[in-house]
Design an enzyme around this catalytic site. Sequence first.
Site, PDB file in Angstrom:
ATOM      1  N   ASP A  67       0.809  -1.214   0.000  1.00 48.61           N
ATOM      2  CA  ASP A  67       0.000   0.000   0.000  1.00 48.61           C
ATOM      3  C   ASP A  67       0.844   1.267   0.000  1.00 48.61           C
ATOM      4  OD1 ASP A  67       0.899  -0.532   2.605  1.00 48.61           O
ATOM      5  OD2 ASP A  67      -1.073  -1.070   3.330  1.00 48.61           O
ATOM      6  N   ASN A 136      -7.777  -3.110  14.001  1.00 44.84           N
ATOM      7  CA  ASN A 136      -9.159  -3.410  13.616  1.00 44.84           C
ATOM      8  C   ASN A 136      -9.243  -4.631  12.697  1.00 44.84           C
ATOM      9  OD1 ASN A 136      -8.115  -2.462  11.238  1.00 44.84           O
ATOM     10  ND2 ASN A 136      -9.500  -0.719  11.035  1.00 44.84           N
ATOM     11  N   HIS A 138      -7.424  -5.081   9.895  1.00 49.87           N
ATOM     12  CA  HIS A 138      -7.137  -4.861   8.468  1.00 49.87           C
ATOM     13  C   HIS A 138      -5.839  -5.559   8.064  1.00 49.87           C
ATOM     14  CE1 HIS A 138      -4.908  -0.767   9.312  1.00 49.87           C
ATOM     15  NE2 HIS A 138      -4.036  -1.741   9.259  1.00 49.87           N
TER      16      HIS A 138
HETATM   17  C1  F6R Z   1       1.381  -1.727   6.164  1.00 47.47           C
HETATM   18  C2  F6R Z   1       0.049  -2.304   6.197  1.00 47.47           C
HETATM   19  C3  F6R Z   1      -0.761  -2.372   7.439  1.00 47.47           C
HETATM   20  C4  F6R Z   1       0.051  -2.701   8.690  1.00 47.47           C
HETATM   21  C5  F6R Z   1      -0.854  -2.716   9.921  1.00 47.47           C
HETATM   22  C6  F6R Z   1      -0.079  -2.976  11.192  1.00 47.47           C
HETATM   23  O1  F6R Z   1       1.918  -1.761   4.851  1.00 47.47           O
HETATM   24  O2  F6R Z   1      -0.423  -2.684   5.180  1.00 47.47           O
HETATM   25  O3  F6R Z   1      -1.763  -3.350   7.274  1.00 47.47           O
HETATM   26  O4  F6R Z   1       0.679  -3.944   8.527  1.00 47.47           O
HETATM   27  O5  F6R Z   1      -1.514  -1.494  10.029  1.00 47.47           O
HETATM   28  O6  F6R Z   1       0.749  -1.880  11.435  1.00 47.47           O
HETATM   29  P1  F6R Z   1       1.832  -1.918  12.599  1.00 47.47           P
HETATM   30  O7  F6R Z   1       2.847  -2.936  12.209  1.00 47.47           O
HETATM   31  O8  F6R Z   1       2.412  -0.521  12.610  1.00 47.47           O
HETATM   32  O9  F6R Z   1       1.099  -2.280  13.844  1.00 47.47           O
END
Ligand code: F6R
Length: 242
Positions: A67, A136, A138
Site C-alpha cells: 500500500d 481493527n 485490516h
Molecule cells: C502496512 C500495512 C498495514 C500494517 C498494519 C499494522 O503496509 O499494510 O496493514 O501492517 O496497520 O501496522 P503496525 O505494524 O504498525 O502495527
Amino acid sequence: MRIFKEKDYDAMSRRAASFIAAQLMLNPRSVLGLATGGTPVGTYKTLISMYQDGDVDFSGITTVNLDEYRGLSGNDVQSYRHFMDEQLFDHINIDKARTFIPDGMATDAEAECAAYDARIDALSGIDLQLLGIGGNGHIGFNEPADSFAAATHRVTLTRSTIDANARFFEDIADVPTEAYTMGIGSIFRARKILLLVSGDSKAQIIRDACTGPVTPALPASILQLHGDVTIIGDEASLHLLG
Ligand code: F6R
C-alpha cells in the site's frame, strides 16, 4: 496455519528474517510482497545484518508493496516508498527498478490500481507476502467492510487506522485520509503468506482472526481459508491462542 510463538519482538524478527531468507535461498528470483508499519522493522533490520554477513542475496528479487498513502509522493518522508528505502532497500543489494509501490500521486486512481494488479499478474503473482495486522483486523489497508474488495483499490482510512498511524506523524491532521491498497484477492493469490504480529494490543484481534468467523468485518479472517499461512508473533500477541 502454522503459528510460531516467539518470546519477544527480537526473537519474532529473527524468526521472520530467517523465514524470508529461506524463501530467497530456495528461489533467488522470488517476488516478495512487503509491508510497512512498525511490526516488520526488526525483520528488515535483521535481513540487513544477514546481507552484511553475506548470508542473503537480494539481487534477483522483485518486490511489490501492499500500500501507499494517496497524495504523498515517494519523496515525502512519510510515504511508504521512503519508509521502504530507509528501512530496507537502501541497505541491501536490491535492484530498485524492481521494487514496486503504488504511486500515491497518480492522477487517475482507477488506472493506477489496474496497472498495479496488471504488474503483479505480469510477475506471475507473489511468492511470499509479508503482512502485519491492524488493530481493527485490516490487512494492507483493507479496512473492515461489508464485502471483501478483490483488486487493488483506493480506500478511505478508518478513524482507528488514522489514530494508530498518527504516531509516525508530527500532527494527526497530517495523516493522509486515503490510500491505495492491494485488495484481498491480490493478497490471497500469494503462494505463501507470512503474517507478523507483536504486542498485547493485538492479542484479541489475532485470536478472532484465527478462530472466529471468516468475515469482511475482520479482513484478516480470510487467511483461515488460505492453504499456506505462517504466523510469527511474540508471546504478548499470541498468548490468547493457547
Ligand atoms: C502496512 C500495512 C498495514 C500494517 C498494519 C499494522 O503496509 O499494510 O496493514 O501492517 O496497520 O501496522 P503496525 O505494524 O504498525 O502495527
